[in-house]
Design a protein around this motif. Structure first.
Motif, PDB file in Angstrom:
ATOM      1  N   CYS A 137       0.841  -1.210   0.000  1.00 18.38           N
ATOM      2  CA  CYS A 137       0.000   0.000   0.000  1.00 18.38           C
ATOM      3  C   CYS A 137       0.870   1.252   0.000  1.00 18.38           C
ATOM      4  CB  CYS A 137      -0.924   0.025   1.220  1.00 18.38           C
ATOM      5  SG  CYS A 137      -2.292  -1.129   1.148  1.00 18.38           S
ATOM      6  N   PHE A 138       1.802   1.300   0.911  1.00 22.60           N
ATOM      7  CA  PHE A 138       2.642   2.495   1.027  1.00 22.60           C
ATOM      8  C   PHE A 138       3.560   2.647  -0.186  1.00 22.60           C
ATOM      9  CE2 PHE A 138       6.271   5.009   2.373  1.00 22.60           C
ATOM     10  CZ  PHE A 138       5.630   6.116   2.900  1.00 22.60           C
ATOM     11  N   LEU A 139       4.196   1.556  -0.598  1.00 21.28           N
ATOM     12  CA  LEU A 139       5.139   1.627  -1.713  1.00 21.28           C
ATOM     13  C   LEU A 139       4.444   2.062  -3.007  1.00 21.28           C
ATOM     14  CD1 LEU A 139       7.222  -1.586  -0.956  1.00 21.28           C
ATOM     15  CD2 LEU A 139       7.980   0.792  -0.656  1.00 21.28           C
ATOM     16  N   LEU A 140       3.274   1.506  -3.287  1.00 25.82           N
ATOM     17  CA  LEU A 140       2.594   1.883  -4.529  1.00 25.82           C
ATOM     18  C   LEU A 140       1.961   3.259  -4.444  1.00 25.82           C
ATOM     19  CD1 LEU A 140       1.187  -1.327  -6.148  1.00 25.82           C
ATOM     20  CD2 LEU A 140       2.620   0.416  -7.168  1.00 25.82           C
ATOM     21  N   TYR A 141       1.610   3.695  -3.244  1.00 31.98           N
ATOM     22  CA  TYR A 141       1.115   5.069  -3.143  1.00 31.98           C
ATOM     23  C   TYR A 141       2.243   6.034  -3.513  1.00 31.98           C
ATOM     24  CZ  TYR A 141      -1.153   9.316  -1.813  1.00 31.98           C
ATOM     25  OH  TYR A 141      -1.697  10.571  -1.871  1.00 31.98           O
ATOM     26  N   GLN A 142       3.427   5.786  -3.004  1.00 30.86           N
ATOM     27  CA  GLN A 142       4.559   6.662  -3.306  1.00 30.86           C
ATOM     28  C   GLN A 142       5.021   6.512  -4.751  1.00 30.86           C
ATOM     29  OE1 GLN A 142       5.446   8.991  -1.228  1.00 30.86           O
ATOM     30  NE2 GLN A 142       3.942   8.167   0.184  1.00 30.86           N
ATOM     31  N   ARG A 143       4.958   5.296  -5.294  1.00 31.81           N
ATOM     32  CA  ARG A 143       5.471   5.024  -6.643  1.00 31.81           C
ATOM     33  C   ARG A 143       4.519   5.488  -7.747  1.00 31.81           C
ATOM     34  NH1 ARG A 143       6.781   4.987 -11.106  1.00 31.81           N
ATOM     35  NH2 ARG A 143       7.850   3.379 -12.300  1.00 31.81           N
ATOM     36  N   LEU A 144       3.199   5.241  -7.579  1.00 30.53           N
ATOM     37  CA  LEU A 144       2.268   5.501  -8.668  1.00 30.53           C
ATOM     38  C   LEU A 144       1.038   6.292  -8.249  1.00 30.53           C
ATOM     39  CD1 LEU A 144       1.334   5.016 -11.625  1.00 30.53           C
ATOM     40  CD2 LEU A 144       0.283   2.881 -10.791  1.00 30.53           C
ATOM     41  N   PRO A 189      -6.001   6.137 -21.534  1.00 32.38           N
ATOM     42  CA  PRO A 189      -5.197   5.021 -22.065  1.00 32.38           C
ATOM     43  C   PRO A 189      -3.743   5.047 -21.581  1.00 32.38           C
ATOM     44  CG  PRO A 189      -6.611   5.881 -23.784  1.00 32.38           C
ATOM     45  CD  PRO A 189      -6.761   6.810 -22.590  1.00 32.38           C
ATOM     46  N   ARG A 190      -3.134   6.216 -21.523  1.00 29.46           N
ATOM     47  CA  ARG A 190      -1.743   6.323 -21.061  1.00 29.46           C
ATOM     48  C   ARG A 190      -1.611   5.779 -19.640  1.00 29.46           C
ATOM     49  NH1 ARG A 190      -0.465  12.114 -19.611  1.00 29.46           N
ATOM     50  NH2 ARG A 190      -2.104  11.547 -18.182  1.00 29.46           N
ATOM     51  N   ASP A 191      -2.566   6.114 -18.766  1.00 25.39           N
ATOM     52  CA  ASP A 191      -2.474   5.696 -17.370  1.00 25.39           C
ATOM     53  C   ASP A 191      -2.806   4.219 -17.195  1.00 25.39           C
ATOM     54  OD1 ASP A 191      -1.721   8.287 -16.852  1.00 25.39           O
ATOM     55  OD2 ASP A 191      -3.748   8.932 -16.313  1.00 25.39           O
ATOM     56  N   THR A 192      -3.709   3.718 -18.023  1.00 29.30           N
ATOM     57  CA  THR A 192      -3.974   2.280 -18.020  1.00 29.30           C
ATOM     58  C   THR A 192      -2.719   1.531 -18.464  1.00 29.30           C
ATOM     59  OG1 THR A 192      -6.326   2.601 -18.467  1.00 29.30           O
ATOM     60  CG2 THR A 192      -5.400   0.437 -18.997  1.00 29.30           C
ATOM     61  N   ALA A 193      -2.082   2.008 -19.522  1.00 28.53           N
ATOM     62  CA  ALA A 193      -0.859   1.364 -20.022  1.00 28.53           C
ATOM     63  C   ALA A 193       0.245   1.394 -18.966  1.00 28.53           C
ATOM     64  CB  ALA A 193      -0.395   2.033 -21.315  1.00 28.53           C
ATOM     65  N   LEU A 194       0.407   2.516 -18.289  1.00 23.37           N
ATOM     66  CA  LEU A 194       1.412   2.616 -17.228  1.00 23.37           C
ATOM     67  C   LEU A 194       1.119   1.600 -16.128  1.00 23.37           C
ATOM     68  CD1 LEU A 194       3.821   3.983 -15.837  1.00 23.37           C
ATOM     69  CD2 LEU A 194       2.223   5.738 -15.002  1.00 23.37           C
ATOM     70  N   SER A 195      -0.136   1.498 -15.730  1.00 26.37           N
ATOM     71  CA  SER A 195      -0.521   0.530 -14.692  1.00 26.37           C
ATOM     72  C   SER A 195      -0.258  -0.896 -15.158  1.00 26.37           C
ATOM     73  CB  SER A 195      -1.995   0.707 -14.322  1.00 26.37           C
ATOM     74  OG  SER A 195      -2.223   1.990 -13.772  1.00 26.37           O
ATOM     75  N   LEU A 196      -0.576  -1.195 -16.424  1.00 30.65           N
ATOM     76  CA  LEU A 196      -0.332  -2.539 -16.957  1.00 30.65           C
ATOM     77  C   LEU A 196       1.161  -2.848 -17.037  1.00 30.65           C
ATOM     78  CD1 LEU A 196      -3.029  -2.755 -19.764  1.00 30.65           C
ATOM     79  CD2 LEU A 196      -3.000  -3.976 -17.570  1.00 30.65           C
ATOM     80  N   ALA A 197       1.958  -1.867 -17.410  1.00 30.36           N
ATOM     81  CA  ALA A 197       3.405  -2.077 -17.466  1.00 30.36           C
ATOM     82  C   ALA A 197       3.952  -2.386 -16.072  1.00 30.36           C
ATOM     83  CB  ALA A 197       4.099  -0.853 -18.057  1.00 30.36           C
ATOM     84  N   LEU A 198       3.488  -1.647 -15.068  1.00 26.71           N
ATOM     85  CA  LEU A 198       3.928  -1.921 -13.703  1.00 26.71           C
ATOM     86  C   LEU A 198       3.411  -3.274 -13.217  1.00 26.71           C
ATOM     87  CD1 LEU A 198       3.629   1.642 -12.166  1.00 26.71           C
ATOM     88  CD2 LEU A 198       5.727   0.311 -12.495  1.00 26.71           C
ATOM     89  N   LEU A 199       2.211  -3.642 -13.643  1.00 28.76           N
ATOM     90  CA  LEU A 199       1.671  -4.958 -13.297  1.00 28.76           C
ATOM     91  C   LEU A 199       2.565  -6.057 -13.875  1.00 28.76           C
ATOM     92  CD1 LEU A 199      -0.681  -6.684 -12.148  1.00 28.76           C
ATOM     93  CD2 LEU A 199      -1.778  -6.423 -14.376  1.00 28.76           C
ATOM     94  N   ALA A 200       2.938  -5.918 -15.141  1.00 28.72           N
ATOM     95  CA  ALA A 200       3.826  -6.910 -15.765  1.00 28.72           C
ATOM     96  C   ALA A 200       5.164  -6.963 -15.043  1.00 28.72           C
ATOM     97  CB  ALA A 200       4.015  -6.580 -17.248  1.00 28.72           C
ATOM     98  N   GLN A 201       5.683  -5.820 -14.651  1.00 29.54           N
ATOM     99  CA  GLN A 201       6.949  -5.800 -13.903  1.00 29.54           C
ATOM    100  C   GLN A 201       6.805  -6.490 -12.556  1.00 29.54           C
ATOM    101  OE1 GLN A 201       7.965  -1.440 -14.469  1.00 29.54           O
ATOM    102  NE2 GLN A 201       9.961  -2.380 -14.110  1.00 29.54           N
ATOM    103  N   ALA A 202       5.696  -6.221 -11.863  1.00 31.02           N
ATOM    104  CA  ALA A 202       5.482  -6.829 -10.544  1.00 31.02           C
ATOM    105  C   ALA A 202       5.431  -8.353 -10.640  1.00 31.02           C
ATOM    106  CB  ALA A 202       4.197  -6.292  -9.915  1.00 31.02           C
TER     107      ALA A 202
END
Length: 173
Positions: A33-40, A139-152
């Protein structure tokens, strides 16, 4: 910044805060929760999509506090390429670094967790999918979230890279 529910004392170990509203989050869930609040979320999505959350603190919405992500998407057949650059502000990176090194890693070591990134992915995924409905974002923010999801979910991702604590440009296919 989001309130933390746990702290760390070198002498006494974990220190728990906010008993009434802390909920029953698992420890790695609190970290996620804390890490993703600060990151994204706090670094871009909430100020961009929920400005009302800052109505009592409008200066928190200044541009240097929330650098805009650069995202390029290419869709060919069944392949989606997301090339992005998004680095939270230096203040957020400082907080992420200290939180990771002074709270997350010492607690993980005390619990026998050798690699924090082996411990956190289910909770990071939950935060990426459950806070903002991806279909409602630009779309840009969805793509950013998906990219971070793939990284996670990628076992080769190091937590400092995921948190944008190391300089890199990420491309996810």
């Amino acid at each position: 910044m989001r309130d933390r529910h746990i702290g760390w004392s070198p002498a006494g170990g974990p220190v728990w805060f906010d008993y009434d509203t802390g909920g029953l989050n698992a420890l790695p869930g609190e970290f996620a929760c804390f890490l993703l609040y600060q990151r994204l979320h706090g670094a871009w999505l909430t100020p961009h999509h929920n400005r009302a959350a800052f109505r009592d603190h409008p200066s928190a919405l200044s541009a240097p506090c929330h650098p805009e992500p650069l995202v390029h998407m290419q869709h060919t057949g069944s392949s989606l390429t997301i090339d992005y650059s998004h680095t939270p502000s230096s203040a957020r990176r400082h907080v992420l670094h200290r939180y990771l090194h002074e709270i997350v890693q010492p607690i993980a070591r005390q619990l026998g967790i050798d690699d924090v990134m082996d411990w956190l992915p289910p909770y990071l995924v939950m935060r990426l999918l459950a806070v903002y409905h991806l279909a409602d974002l630009e779309p840009r923010d969805t793509a950013l979230s998906l990219a971070l999801l793939a990284q996670a979910l990628d076992p080769s991702t190091a937590l400092p890279d995921f948190l944008a604590l190391t300089p890199s440009r990420t491309e996810i296919n």
